[in-house]
Write an enzyme that holds these catalytic residues in place. Structure first.
Site, short mmCIF file in Angstrom:
data_model
loop_
_atom_site.label_atom_id
_atom_site.label_comp_id
_atom_site.label_asym_id
_atom_site.label_seq_id
_atom_site.Cartn_x
_atom_site.Cartn_y
_atom_site.Cartn_z
N VAL A 10 -4.35 -1.63 -22.42
CA VAL A 10 -3.01 -2.06 -21.56
C VAL A 10 -3.26 -1.51 -20.21
O VAL A 10 -2.70 -0.82 -19.48
CB VAL A 10 -2.01 -1.33 -22.23
CG1 VAL A 10 -0.43 -1.56 -21.76
CG2 VAL A 10 -1.88 -0.99 -23.62
N GLY A 55 -4.99 -3.99 -16.52
CA GLY A 55 -4.47 -5.15 -15.75
C GLY A 55 -4.09 -6.64 -16.46
O GLY A 55 -2.94 -6.93 -16.29
N LEU A 75 -1.36 0.99 -9.95
CA LEU A 75 0.12 0.70 -9.60
C LEU A 75 0.42 -0.82 -8.76
O LEU A 75 1.22 -1.58 -9.03
CB LEU A 75 1.00 1.70 -8.70
CG LEU A 75 0.82 3.06 -9.31
CD1 LEU A 75 1.47 4.16 -8.59
CD2 LEU A 75 1.39 3.22 -10.74
N ASN A 76 -0.71 -1.12 -8.29
CA ASN A 76 -0.64 -2.30 -7.29
C ASN A 76 -0.94 -3.59 -8.36
O ASN A 76 -0.71 -4.69 -7.64
CB ASN A 76 -1.79 -2.38 -6.19
CG ASN A 76 -3.09 -2.35 -6.58
OD1 ASN A 76 -3.47 -1.92 -7.64
ND2 ASN A 76 -3.97 -2.74 -5.58
N ASN A 104 -14.77 -2.77 -21.06
CA ASN A 104 -15.84 -1.91 -21.32
C ASN A 104 -16.75 -2.64 -22.25
O ASN A 104 -16.17 -3.30 -23.23
CB ASN A 104 -15.90 -0.45 -22.11
CG ASN A 104 -16.89 0.19 -22.66
OD1 ASN A 104 -17.36 -0.02 -23.75
ND2 ASN A 104 -17.33 1.16 -21.82
N CYS A 120 -22.81 -13.54 -29.26
CA CYS A 120 -23.72 -14.71 -29.39
C CYS A 120 -24.26 -14.94 -28.08
O CYS A 120 -25.52 -15.34 -28.24
CB CYS A 120 -23.10 -15.85 -29.65
SG CYS A 120 -22.69 -16.02 -31.47
N CYS A 174 -12.17 -1.93 -12.23
CA CYS A 174 -10.70 -2.09 -12.49
C CYS A 174 -10.05 -0.79 -12.41
O CYS A 174 -8.97 -0.67 -11.84
CB CYS A 174 -10.27 -2.68 -13.78
SG CYS A 174 -10.80 -4.43 -13.93
#
Length: 564
Positions: free
Chosen positions: A41, A43, A73-74, A134, A177, A190
Protein backbone atom coordinates in the site's frame (compact mmCIF):
# COMPACT_ATOMS: atom_id res chain seq x y z
CA UNK A 1 -9.27 13.80 -2.32
CA UNK A 2 -12.14 15.60 -0.57
CA UNK A 3 -13.75 13.43 2.10
CA UNK A 4 -17.07 15.30 2.03
CA UNK A 5 -17.37 14.92 -1.73
CA UNK A 6 -17.36 11.13 -1.50
CA UNK A 7 -18.89 10.59 1.94
CA UNK A 8 -22.15 9.37 0.40
CA UNK A 9 -20.76 7.39 -2.55
CA UNK A 10 -23.46 5.19 -4.10
CA UNK A 11 -22.14 1.86 -5.45
CA UNK A 12 -25.21 1.40 -7.67
CA UNK A 13 -23.98 4.17 -9.98
CA UNK A 14 -20.58 2.49 -10.17
CA UNK A 15 -22.13 -0.83 -11.21
CA UNK A 16 -24.27 0.85 -13.85
CA UNK A 17 -21.13 2.38 -15.31
CA UNK A 18 -19.32 -0.97 -15.36
CA UNK A 19 -22.31 -2.68 -16.99
CA UNK A 20 -22.45 0.01 -19.66
CA UNK A 21 -18.69 -0.03 -20.25
CA UNK A 22 -18.42 -3.79 -20.71
CA UNK A 23 -21.93 -4.35 -22.17
CA UNK A 24 -22.50 -7.16 -19.68
CA UNK A 25 -24.53 -7.53 -16.50
CA UNK A 26 -22.34 -10.47 -15.46
CA UNK A 27 -19.40 -8.14 -14.84
CA UNK A 28 -21.35 -6.49 -12.01
CA UNK A 29 -21.78 -9.80 -10.20
CA UNK A 30 -18.11 -10.60 -10.74
CA UNK A 31 -17.06 -7.27 -9.27
CA UNK A 32 -19.38 -7.65 -6.30
CA UNK A 33 -18.28 -11.14 -5.35
CA UNK A 34 -14.61 -11.28 -6.39
CA UNK A 35 -12.12 -11.13 -3.52
CA UNK A 36 -8.95 -9.23 -4.42
CA UNK A 37 -5.60 -9.41 -2.62
CA UNK A 38 -3.54 -6.21 -2.80
CA UNK A 39 0.05 -6.60 -1.59
CA UNK A 40 1.73 -3.28 -0.89
CA UNK A 41 0.00 0.00 0.00
CA UNK A 42 2.65 2.45 -1.15
CA UNK A 43 2.65 4.82 -4.11
CA UNK A 44 1.09 2.40 -6.60
CA UNK A 45 -0.89 0.52 -3.94
CA UNK A 46 -2.79 3.62 -2.78
CA UNK A 47 -3.87 4.33 -6.35
CA UNK A 48 -4.89 0.70 -6.91
CA UNK A 49 -6.93 0.55 -3.70
CA UNK A 50 -8.80 3.74 -4.57
CA UNK A 51 -9.53 2.48 -8.10
CA UNK A 52 -10.69 -0.94 -6.86
CA UNK A 53 -13.19 0.57 -4.45
CA UNK A 54 -14.48 3.16 -6.94
CA UNK A 55 -14.83 0.37 -9.52
CA UNK A 56 -17.22 -1.43 -7.16
CA UNK A 57 -15.01 -4.09 -5.59
CA UNK A 58 -16.21 -4.82 -2.08
CA UNK A 59 -13.96 -7.58 -0.69
CA UNK A 60 -10.33 -6.44 -0.63
CA UNK A 61 -7.53 -7.76 1.57
CA UNK A 62 -4.48 -5.54 2.17
CA UNK A 63 -1.05 -6.82 3.14
CA UNK A 64 1.70 -4.36 4.06
CA UNK A 65 4.35 -4.27 6.79
CA UNK A 66 5.48 -0.66 6.42
CA UNK A 67 4.70 2.41 8.47
CA UNK A 68 4.02 5.87 7.05
CA UNK A 69 6.96 8.27 6.81
CA UNK A 70 7.02 11.98 6.02
CA UNK A 71 8.43 11.29 2.56
CA UNK A 72 5.33 9.27 1.63
CA UNK A 73 2.95 12.21 1.98
CA UNK A 74 3.72 13.92 -1.33
CA UNK A 75 2.69 10.93 -3.47
CA UNK A 76 0.64 8.53 -1.30
CA UNK A 77 -2.55 10.54 -1.11
CA UNK A 78 -4.38 8.36 1.43
CA UNK A 79 -2.00 9.47 4.18
CA UNK A 80 -1.81 12.72 6.17
CA UNK A 81 0.85 14.28 8.36
CA UNK A 82 -0.92 13.04 11.49
CA UNK A 83 -0.57 9.47 10.18
CA UNK A 84 3.25 9.43 10.25
CA UNK A 85 4.46 6.38 12.16
CA UNK A 86 1.18 4.45 11.75
CA UNK A 87 0.75 1.25 9.71
CA UNK A 88 0.04 2.01 6.06
CA UNK A 89 -2.49 -0.78 5.61
CA UNK A 90 -4.50 0.22 8.69
CA UNK A 91 -4.65 3.91 7.77
CA UNK A 92 -5.51 3.12 4.14
CA UNK A 93 -8.39 0.91 5.23
CA UNK A 94 -9.76 3.53 7.63
CA UNK A 95 -9.60 6.32 5.07
CA UNK A 96 -11.19 4.29 2.25
CA UNK A 97 -13.89 2.92 4.56
CA UNK A 98 -14.78 6.48 5.50
CA UNK A 99 -15.16 7.36 1.80
CA UNK A 100 -17.00 4.15 0.90
CA UNK A 101 -18.69 2.59 3.94
CA UNK A 102 -19.99 -0.31 1.86
CA UNK A 103 -16.48 -1.63 1.21
CA UNK A 104 -15.29 -4.62 3.24
CA UNK A 105 -11.54 -4.27 3.60
CA UNK A 106 -9.44 -6.57 5.77
CA UNK A 107 -5.86 -5.85 6.77
CA UNK A 108 -2.75 -7.88 7.58
CA UNK A 109 0.28 -6.06 8.95
CA UNK A 110 2.66 -8.90 8.13
CA UNK A 111 5.53 -9.90 5.88
CA UNK A 112 3.97 -11.57 2.83
CA UNK A 113 6.42 -14.47 3.30
CA UNK A 114 5.01 -15.17 6.76
CA UNK A 115 3.40 -18.53 7.48
CA UNK A 116 0.32 -16.52 8.37
CA UNK A 117 -0.36 -16.78 4.62
CA UNK A 118 -0.46 -20.48 3.64
CA UNK A 119 -1.28 -21.58 0.13
CA UNK A 120 -4.99 -21.82 0.96
CA UNK A 121 -4.95 -18.12 1.85
CA UNK A 122 -3.99 -17.19 -1.73
CA UNK A 123 -6.45 -19.64 -3.29
CA UNK A 124 -9.45 -17.72 -1.96
CA UNK A 125 -8.80 -14.70 -4.21
CA UNK A 126 -10.00 -14.09 -7.75
CA UNK A 127 -6.78 -12.19 -8.44
CA UNK A 128 -3.66 -10.90 -6.70
CA UNK A 129 -2.25 -7.44 -7.38
CA UNK A 130 1.40 -7.00 -6.43
CA UNK A 131 2.42 -3.39 -5.76
CA UNK A 132 5.73 -4.08 -4.03
CA UNK A 133 9.09 -2.40 -4.65
CA UNK A 134 11.17 -5.33 -3.38
CA UNK A 135 12.60 -7.76 -5.95
CA UNK A 136 12.82 -10.79 -3.62
CA UNK A 137 9.28 -10.31 -2.34
CA UNK A 138 7.97 -9.99 -5.89
CA UNK A 139 9.68 -13.24 -6.87
CA UNK A 140 8.03 -14.91 -3.89
CA UNK A 141 4.55 -13.57 -4.74
CA UNK A 142 5.04 -14.70 -8.34
CA UNK A 143 5.92 -18.21 -7.18
CA UNK A 144 3.18 -18.64 -4.58
CA UNK A 145 0.55 -17.47 -7.10
CA UNK A 146 1.83 -20.12 -9.49
CA UNK A 147 1.44 -22.82 -6.84
CA UNK A 148 -2.00 -21.49 -5.88
CA UNK A 149 -2.99 -21.12 -9.55
CA UNK A 150 -4.24 -17.59 -8.98
CA UNK A 151 -3.96 -14.81 -11.61
CA UNK A 152 -1.34 -12.21 -10.70
CA UNK A 153 -1.15 -8.61 -11.87
CA UNK A 154 2.43 -7.43 -11.36
CA UNK A 155 3.02 -3.65 -11.21
CA UNK A 156 5.95 -1.33 -10.77
CA UNK A 157 7.07 2.24 -11.33
CA UNK A 158 10.41 4.03 -11.60
CA UNK A 159 10.41 7.76 -12.21
CA UNK A 160 8.49 8.30 -15.45
CA UNK A 161 8.56 4.60 -16.29
CA UNK A 162 6.19 1.87 -15.16
CA UNK A 163 4.64 -1.42 -16.13
CA UNK A 164 1.60 -3.65 -15.61
CA UNK A 165 2.05 -7.34 -16.39
CA UNK A 166 -0.80 -9.89 -16.18
CA UNK A 167 0.65 -13.27 -15.17
CA UNK A 168 -0.84 -16.75 -15.26
CA UNK A 169 2.17 -18.98 -14.58
CA UNK A 170 2.46 -21.81 -17.06
CA UNK A 171 0.29 -19.94 -19.58
CA UNK A 172 2.01 -16.56 -19.78
CA UNK A 173 5.48 -15.26 -19.13
CA UNK A 174 5.92 -14.83 -15.38
CA UNK A 175 8.01 -12.43 -13.28
CA UNK A 176 10.76 -15.06 -13.06
CA UNK A 177 10.90 -15.66 -16.83
CA UNK A 178 12.74 -12.47 -17.66
CA UNK A 179 16.02 -12.14 -15.71
CA UNK A 180 16.21 -8.82 -13.94
CA UNK A 181 19.52 -6.97 -14.38
CA UNK A 182 21.60 -6.71 -11.22
CA UNK A 183 22.38 -3.09 -11.97
CA UNK A 184 19.96 -0.90 -13.87
CA UNK A 185 20.55 2.47 -15.44
CA UNK A 186 18.63 4.16 -12.64
CA UNK A 187 17.94 3.15 -9.07
CA UNK A 188 14.37 3.79 -7.98
CA UNK A 189 13.94 4.77 -4.35
CA UNK A 190 10.34 5.04 -3.19
CA UNK A 191 10.87 4.92 0.55
CA UNK A 192 13.86 4.71 2.86
CA UNK A 193 12.58 2.41 5.57
CA UNK A 194 13.89 0.80 8.70
CA UNK A 195 14.63 -2.39 6.70
CA UNK A 196 16.97 -1.73 3.74
CA UNK A 197 17.44 -4.74 1.49
CA UNK A 198 20.31 -3.61 -0.71
CA UNK A 199 23.43 -1.50 -0.55
CA UNK A 200 21.70 1.03 -2.82
CA UNK A 201 19.13 1.68 -0.08
CA UNK A 202 21.96 2.28 2.40
CA UNK A 203 23.69 4.70 0.03
CA UNK A 204 20.51 6.66 -0.61
CA UNK A 205 19.85 6.85 3.14
CA UNK A 206 23.38 8.26 3.62
CA UNK A 207 22.74 10.90 0.94
CA UNK A 208 19.50 11.89 2.67
CA UNK A 209 21.41 12.15 5.95
CA UNK A 210 23.92 14.48 4.29
CA UNK A 211 21.05 16.81 3.37
CA UNK A 212 19.54 16.58 6.85
CA UNK A 213 22.80 17.67 8.47
CA UNK A 214 24.27 20.11 5.95
CA UNK A 215 21.90 20.72 3.03
CA UNK A 216 18.53 22.24 2.20
CA UNK A 217 16.03 19.92 3.88
CA UNK A 218 12.92 19.09 1.83
CA UNK A 219 9.68 17.43 2.96
CA UNK A 220 10.33 14.56 0.55
CA UNK A 221 13.42 13.61 2.55
CA UNK A 222 12.56 10.48 4.61
CA UNK A 223 14.61 11.91 7.48
CA UNK A 224 13.01 15.35 7.42
CA UNK A 225 11.50 14.78 10.87
CA UNK A 226 15.08 14.85 12.26
CA UNK A 227 15.58 18.53 11.41
CA UNK A 228 16.75 19.32 14.94
CA UNK A 229 20.02 17.66 13.92
CA UNK A 230 20.72 20.17 11.16
CA UNK A 231 24.12 21.71 11.77
CA UNK A 232 22.62 25.18 11.68
CA UNK A 233 20.30 24.17 14.52
CA UNK A 234 23.05 22.44 16.52
CA UNK A 235 25.26 25.50 16.15
CA UNK A 236 22.57 27.62 17.84
CA UNK A 237 22.41 25.14 20.70
CA UNK A 238 26.11 25.65 21.41
CA UNK A 239 25.91 29.46 21.22
CA UNK A 240 24.53 31.99 23.73
CA UNK A 241 22.23 34.77 22.58
CA UNK A 242 25.14 37.27 22.68
CA UNK A 243 27.14 35.10 20.27
CA UNK A 244 29.54 33.68 22.84
CA UNK A 245 30.08 29.94 22.65
CA UNK A 246 28.90 27.59 25.40
CA UNK A 247 31.96 25.42 24.68
CA UNK A 248 35.50 26.58 25.29
CA UNK A 249 37.06 25.72 21.91
CA UNK A 250 36.08 25.15 18.28
CA UNK A 251 37.42 21.62 18.55
CA UNK A 252 35.22 20.90 21.56
CA UNK A 253 32.17 22.11 19.61
CA UNK A 254 33.12 19.86 16.67
CA UNK A 255 33.59 16.86 18.95
CA UNK A 256 30.29 17.41 20.76
CA UNK A 257 28.41 17.78 17.47
CA UNK A 258 30.03 14.69 15.93
CA UNK A 259 29.34 12.67 19.07
CA UNK A 260 25.69 13.68 19.08
CA UNK A 261 25.18 12.88 15.37
CA UNK A 262 26.91 9.49 15.57
CA UNK A 263 25.03 8.53 18.75
CA UNK A 264 21.70 9.40 17.18
CA UNK A 265 21.93 8.01 13.63
CA UNK A 266 24.52 5.25 13.97
CA UNK A 267 23.98 3.89 17.47
CA UNK A 268 20.52 4.70 18.88
CA UNK A 269 18.66 4.34 15.56
CA UNK A 270 20.38 1.05 14.74
CA UNK A 271 19.59 -0.28 18.21
CA UNK A 272 15.97 0.72 17.65
CA UNK A 273 15.87 -1.13 14.32
CA UNK A 274 17.39 -4.16 16.04
CA UNK A 275 14.42 -4.13 18.41
CA UNK A 276 12.04 -4.26 15.42
CA UNK A 277 13.53 -7.37 13.84
CA UNK A 278 10.82 -9.55 15.39
CA UNK A 279 8.40 -7.92 12.92
CA UNK A 280 10.18 -9.27 9.87
CA UNK A 281 11.49 -12.61 8.66
CA UNK A 282 14.92 -11.18 7.91
CA UNK A 283 17.04 -10.63 10.99
CA UNK A 284 19.81 -8.15 11.58
CA UNK A 285 23.40 -9.20 12.03
CA UNK A 286 25.10 -8.66 15.37
CA UNK A 287 25.47 -4.89 15.59
CA UNK A 288 29.05 -3.70 15.46
CA UNK A 289 28.47 -0.53 17.46
CA UNK A 290 31.35 1.30 19.16
CA UNK A 291 31.31 1.97 22.86
CA UNK A 292 31.32 5.57 24.07
CA UNK A 293 34.98 5.14 24.97
CA UNK A 294 35.81 4.00 21.43
CA UNK A 295 33.78 6.86 19.99
CA UNK A 296 35.75 9.43 22.00
CA UNK A 297 39.02 7.82 20.93
CA UNK A 298 37.95 8.12 17.29
CA UNK A 299 37.17 11.79 17.87
CA UNK A 300 40.69 12.44 19.15
CA UNK A 301 42.64 10.38 16.60
CA UNK A 302 41.00 10.82 13.19
CA UNK A 303 42.61 14.17 12.34
CA UNK A 304 46.09 12.63 12.46
CA UNK A 305 45.10 9.27 10.98
CA UNK A 306 43.31 10.43 7.79
CA UNK A 307 43.74 13.11 5.16
CA UNK A 308 41.75 14.33 2.20
CA UNK A 309 44.58 13.29 -0.12
CA UNK A 310 44.50 9.68 1.12
CA UNK A 311 40.73 9.45 0.68
CA UNK A 312 41.02 10.91 -2.82
CA UNK A 313 43.52 8.21 -3.80
CA UNK A 314 41.14 5.52 -2.50
CA UNK A 315 38.12 6.79 -4.42
CA UNK A 316 40.08 6.61 -7.69
CA UNK A 317 40.93 2.94 -7.18
CA UNK A 318 38.18 0.56 -8.37
CA UNK A 319 39.98 -2.35 -6.67
CA UNK A 320 40.15 -0.86 -3.19
CA UNK A 321 38.85 -3.01 -0.36
CA UNK A 322 35.51 -2.28 1.25
CA UNK A 323 36.08 -0.50 4.53
CA UNK A 324 35.70 -2.41 7.77
CA UNK A 325 33.05 -1.14 10.16
CA UNK A 326 35.72 0.31 12.47
CA UNK A 327 37.37 2.20 9.64
CA UNK A 328 33.97 3.39 8.40
CA UNK A 329 33.24 4.90 11.81
CA UNK A 330 36.62 6.65 11.81
CA UNK A 331 36.20 8.04 8.28
CA UNK A 332 32.64 9.07 9.11
CA UNK A 333 33.85 11.16 12.06
CA UNK A 334 36.74 12.60 10.04
CA UNK A 335 34.34 13.69 7.29
CA UNK A 336 31.86 15.09 9.79
CA UNK A 337 34.60 17.31 11.18
CA UNK A 338 35.69 18.41 7.70
CA UNK A 339 32.11 19.20 6.68
CA UNK A 340 31.46 21.09 9.92
CA UNK A 341 34.46 23.30 9.19
CA UNK A 342 33.34 23.78 5.61
CA UNK A 343 29.83 24.75 6.72
CA UNK A 344 31.23 27.11 9.37
CA UNK A 345 33.29 28.91 6.73
CA UNK A 346 30.47 29.26 4.21
CA UNK A 347 27.58 29.72 6.68
CA UNK A 348 25.29 28.31 4.02
CA UNK A 349 23.83 24.93 3.07
CA UNK A 350 26.15 22.37 1.50
CA UNK A 351 25.21 20.36 -1.55
CA UNK A 352 26.16 16.71 -1.96
CA UNK A 353 28.50 16.18 -4.90
CA UNK A 354 29.68 12.66 -5.69
CA UNK A 355 32.83 14.18 -7.20
CA UNK A 356 33.75 15.92 -3.93
CA UNK A 357 36.11 13.69 -1.92
CA UNK A 358 34.79 14.52 1.55
CA UNK A 359 31.11 14.33 0.55
CA UNK A 360 31.68 10.99 -1.16
CA UNK A 361 33.70 9.60 1.75
CA UNK A 362 30.93 10.65 4.18
CA UNK A 363 28.27 8.79 2.17
CA UNK A 364 30.56 5.77 1.72
CA UNK A 365 31.31 5.56 5.45
CA UNK A 366 27.69 6.11 6.51
CA UNK A 367 26.37 3.51 4.05
CA UNK A 368 29.05 1.02 5.12
CA UNK A 369 28.05 1.28 8.78
CA UNK A 370 24.37 0.91 7.91
CA UNK A 371 24.97 -1.99 5.52
CA UNK A 372 26.98 -3.79 8.19
CA UNK A 373 24.09 -3.51 10.63
CA UNK A 374 21.71 -5.15 8.13
CA UNK A 375 24.14 -7.84 6.98
CA UNK A 376 24.39 -6.25 3.52
CA UNK A 377 27.62 -6.27 1.53
CA UNK A 378 28.88 -2.69 1.35
CA UNK A 379 30.64 -0.96 -1.56
CA UNK A 380 33.92 0.91 -1.81
CA UNK A 381 33.95 4.64 -2.54
CA UNK A 382 34.65 4.06 -6.25
CA UNK A 383 31.42 2.06 -6.60
CA UNK A 384 29.44 4.37 -4.30
CA UNK A 385 30.21 7.34 -6.56
CA UNK A 386 28.73 5.47 -9.54
CA UNK A 387 25.59 4.50 -7.64
CA UNK A 388 25.04 7.94 -6.09
CA UNK A 389 24.83 9.54 -9.54
CA UNK A 390 21.92 7.35 -10.62
CA UNK A 391 19.24 8.08 -8.04
CA UNK A 392 15.82 9.16 -9.34
CA UNK A 393 12.63 9.91 -7.39
CA UNK A 394 9.27 8.21 -7.41
CA UNK A 395 6.53 10.25 -9.15
CA UNK A 396 2.86 10.34 -8.16
CA UNK A 397 1.71 10.79 -11.78
CA UNK A 398 3.37 7.51 -12.80
CA UNK A 399 1.79 5.72 -9.84
CA UNK A 400 -1.64 7.09 -10.80
CA UNK A 401 -1.39 5.89 -14.41
CA UNK A 402 -0.15 2.44 -13.36
CA UNK A 403 -2.96 2.20 -10.78
CA UNK A 404 -5.52 2.99 -13.50
CA UNK A 405 -4.13 0.47 -15.98
CA UNK A 406 -3.92 -2.48 -13.58
CA UNK A 407 -7.55 -2.13 -12.42
CA UNK A 408 -8.74 -1.75 -16.02
CA UNK A 409 -6.85 -4.94 -16.94
CA UNK A 410 -8.42 -6.70 -13.96
CA UNK A 411 -11.89 -5.62 -15.09
CA UNK A 412 -11.20 -6.90 -18.61
CA UNK A 413 -10.11 -10.24 -17.16
CA UNK A 414 -13.23 -10.56 -14.99
CA UNK A 415 -15.43 -9.63 -17.96
CA UNK A 416 -14.25 -12.76 -19.76
CA UNK A 417 -11.06 -11.77 -21.56
CA UNK A 418 -8.47 -14.54 -21.32
CA UNK A 419 -5.23 -13.59 -19.59
CA UNK A 420 -3.28 -14.47 -22.73
CA UNK A 421 -5.43 -11.98 -24.69
CA UNK A 422 -4.67 -9.12 -22.32
CA UNK A 423 -1.52 -7.12 -22.89
CA UNK A 424 1.45 -5.89 -20.94
CA UNK A 425 1.48 -2.13 -20.54
CA UNK A 426 4.71 -0.15 -20.53
CA UNK A 427 4.80 3.48 -19.46
CA UNK A 428 7.69 5.44 -20.96
CA UNK A 429 8.97 8.98 -20.48
CA UNK A 430 8.16 11.59 -23.12
CA UNK A 431 10.63 14.45 -23.29
CA UNK A 432 8.12 16.92 -24.78
CA UNK A 433 5.24 18.51 -22.83
CA UNK A 434 2.77 16.67 -25.06
CA UNK A 435 2.94 14.19 -27.98
CA UNK A 436 3.75 15.90 -31.25
CA UNK A 437 1.65 13.56 -33.36
CA UNK A 438 -1.58 11.73 -32.66
CA UNK A 439 0.05 8.30 -32.98
CA UNK A 440 2.66 9.07 -30.32
CA UNK A 441 1.65 7.55 -26.99
CA UNK A 442 3.35 7.15 -23.65
CA UNK A 443 1.53 3.90 -22.80
CA UNK A 444 2.81 1.10 -25.01
CA UNK A 445 0.85 -2.19 -25.16
CA UNK A 446 2.87 -5.37 -25.65
CA UNK A 447 1.65 -8.85 -26.49
CA UNK A 448 1.93 -11.24 -23.59
CA UNK A 449 4.67 -13.72 -24.32
CA UNK A 450 4.48 -17.44 -23.51
CA UNK A 451 6.54 -18.87 -20.65
CA UNK A 452 10.28 -19.16 -21.15
CA UNK A 453 11.27 -22.79 -21.62
CA UNK A 454 13.97 -22.56 -18.95
CA UNK A 455 11.72 -20.99 -16.30
CA UNK A 456 11.47 -23.34 -13.33
CA UNK A 457 8.36 -21.58 -11.98
CA UNK A 458 6.41 -22.15 -15.19
CA UNK A 459 7.44 -25.74 -15.82
CA UNK A 460 8.86 -27.49 -12.74
CA UNK A 461 6.43 -27.09 -9.83
CA UNK A 462 5.59 -29.91 -7.43
CA UNK A 463 2.67 -29.39 -5.02
CA UNK A 464 2.89 -31.69 -2.00
CA UNK A 465 -0.27 -32.16 0.07
CA UNK A 466 0.02 -34.06 3.34
CA UNK A 467 -0.66 -34.10 7.06
CA UNK A 468 2.53 -32.29 8.01
CA UNK A 469 2.19 -33.38 11.64
CA UNK A 470 2.46 -37.09 10.81
CA UNK A 471 4.44 -37.38 7.55
CA UNK A 472 8.19 -37.73 8.10
CA UNK A 473 10.96 -36.55 5.81
CA UNK A 474 11.78 -40.16 4.96
CA UNK A 475 8.17 -40.80 3.91
CA UNK A 476 8.20 -37.61 1.84
CA UNK A 477 11.35 -38.77 0.02
CA UNK A 478 10.60 -42.50 -0.36
CA UNK A 479 6.80 -42.64 -0.72
CA UNK A 480 6.41 -39.26 -2.35
CA UNK A 481 9.27 -38.18 -4.60
CA UNK A 482 10.60 -41.65 -5.42
CA UNK A 483 7.40 -43.71 -5.72
CA UNK A 484 4.81 -41.18 -6.84
CA UNK A 485 7.05 -39.02 -9.05
CA UNK A 486 9.62 -41.64 -10.08
CA UNK A 487 12.41 -39.30 -9.04
CA UNK A 488 15.82 -39.94 -7.55
CA UNK A 489 16.22 -36.85 -5.37
CA UNK A 490 19.74 -35.63 -4.70
CA UNK A 491 18.88 -32.81 -2.29
CA UNK A 492 15.92 -30.90 -0.86
CA UNK A 493 16.42 -27.52 0.83
CA UNK A 494 14.54 -24.39 1.84
CA UNK A 495 15.30 -20.97 0.37
CA UNK A 496 17.19 -19.96 3.52
CA UNK A 497 19.61 -22.84 3.02
CA UNK A 498 18.20 -25.40 5.48
CA UNK A 499 18.89 -28.85 3.98
CA UNK A 500 16.20 -31.37 4.85
CA UNK A 501 17.56 -34.11 2.60
CA UNK A 502 20.94 -34.78 1.03
CA UNK A 503 21.71 -38.17 -0.52
CA UNK A 504 25.39 -37.77 0.34
CA UNK A 505 24.63 -36.89 3.96
CA UNK A 506 23.27 -40.41 4.55
CA UNK A 507 26.84 -41.68 4.26
CA UNK A 508 28.86 -38.73 5.54
CA UNK A 509 26.74 -37.71 8.56
CA UNK A 510 24.51 -40.73 9.28
CA UNK A 511 23.44 -39.64 12.78
CA UNK A 512 22.21 -36.19 11.65
CA UNK A 513 20.59 -37.72 8.55
CA UNK A 514 18.66 -40.21 10.66
CA UNK A 515 17.47 -37.48 13.02
CA UNK A 516 16.08 -35.41 10.14
CA UNK A 517 14.61 -38.49 8.40
CA UNK A 518 12.57 -39.36 11.47
CA UNK A 519 11.37 -35.79 11.99
CA UNK A 520 7.97 -34.80 10.68
CA UNK A 521 7.48 -31.97 8.21
CA UNK A 522 5.82 -29.89 10.94
CA UNK A 523 8.66 -30.50 13.41
CA UNK A 524 11.15 -29.12 10.87
CA UNK A 525 8.74 -26.24 10.10
CA UNK A 526 9.28 -26.52 6.34
CA UNK A 527 5.62 -26.58 5.32
CA UNK A 528 3.95 -23.64 3.58
CA UNK A 529 7.11 -22.34 1.96
CA UNK A 530 9.02 -22.97 -1.29
CA UNK A 531 11.53 -25.79 -1.50
CA UNK A 532 14.34 -26.41 -3.98
CA UNK A 533 14.49 -30.02 -5.15
CA UNK A 534 17.37 -31.38 -7.22
CA UNK A 535 17.25 -34.87 -8.64
CA UNK A 536 20.18 -37.06 -9.64
CA UNK A 537 19.77 -36.15 -13.32
CA UNK A 538 20.48 -32.48 -12.56
CA UNK A 539 16.90 -31.22 -13.02
CA UNK A 540 15.70 -28.59 -10.56
CA UNK A 541 12.15 -28.46 -9.24
CA UNK A 542 10.37 -26.07 -6.95
CA UNK A 543 8.19 -27.70 -4.30
CA UNK A 544 5.58 -26.53 -1.84
CA UNK A 545 4.32 -28.63 1.08
CA UNK A 546 0.68 -27.84 1.86
CA UNK A 547 -0.67 -29.05 5.20
CA UNK A 548 -4.03 -30.84 4.99
CA UNK A 549 -5.19 -33.09 7.83
CA UNK A 550 -7.24 -35.53 5.74
CA UNK A 551 -4.52 -36.28 3.16
CA UNK A 552 -1.73 -38.74 4.00
CA UNK A 553 0.68 -37.83 1.18
CA UNK A 554 -0.01 -36.70 -2.38
CA UNK A 555 2.30 -35.00 -4.91
CA UNK A 556 1.11 -33.46 -8.14
CA UNK A 557 2.95 -31.76 -10.95
CA UNK A 558 1.47 -28.36 -11.72
CA UNK A 559 1.13 -27.80 -15.45
CA UNK A 560 -0.21 -24.83 -17.38
CA UNK A 561 -3.59 -23.74 -16.10
CA UNK A 562 -6.12 -21.82 -18.10
CA UNK A 563 -8.70 -19.16 -17.35
CA UNK A 564 -11.89 -20.18 -15.66
Amino acid sequence: MDDECHSHADPSNIYKGAEHCFSSCQIVEKIRHSKILLIGVGGVGCEVLKNLVFSGFVNIHLVDLDTISVSNLNRQFLFRSEDVGKWKAVVAKDRITKLCPWSQITVSVENIRSKEFPLEFFKQFAAVICALDNHKARLYVNEVCAFAQVPLFETGSTGYQGQVTPILAGSTECYNCEPKPQQTEHIAVCTIRHRPESVEHCIVWAMYLFDVLFGNLEDSNPLSDEKEYKVSHLAREWTFEDGARKTSTEQEWENMTCERVVNKFFIEDLQFVESLKKDTLSSLSILNIPTQEQLRRYLLNVDTKYSVEDLKLEEQNPHQLVWTCDKAYEVLIFCLKQLLRRWKESKSALTFDENDTISLAFVTAASTVRASAFDIVAKNSFDVRGIAGRIIPALSITNAVIGDIVVFQLLRFLSGTCMKDLCNARLSQVSRPRPRYLDEVIITPEFIRPPVAECIICHQLLLVTCDARNVTVRQFIEDGLKKQMNMEPFSVATDVGYIIYDSEQDCEVPVEAQRIDKSTIAQLQVEEQPLSILDESGVYYRGWIRHQCDVSLSIERIFSFGDD
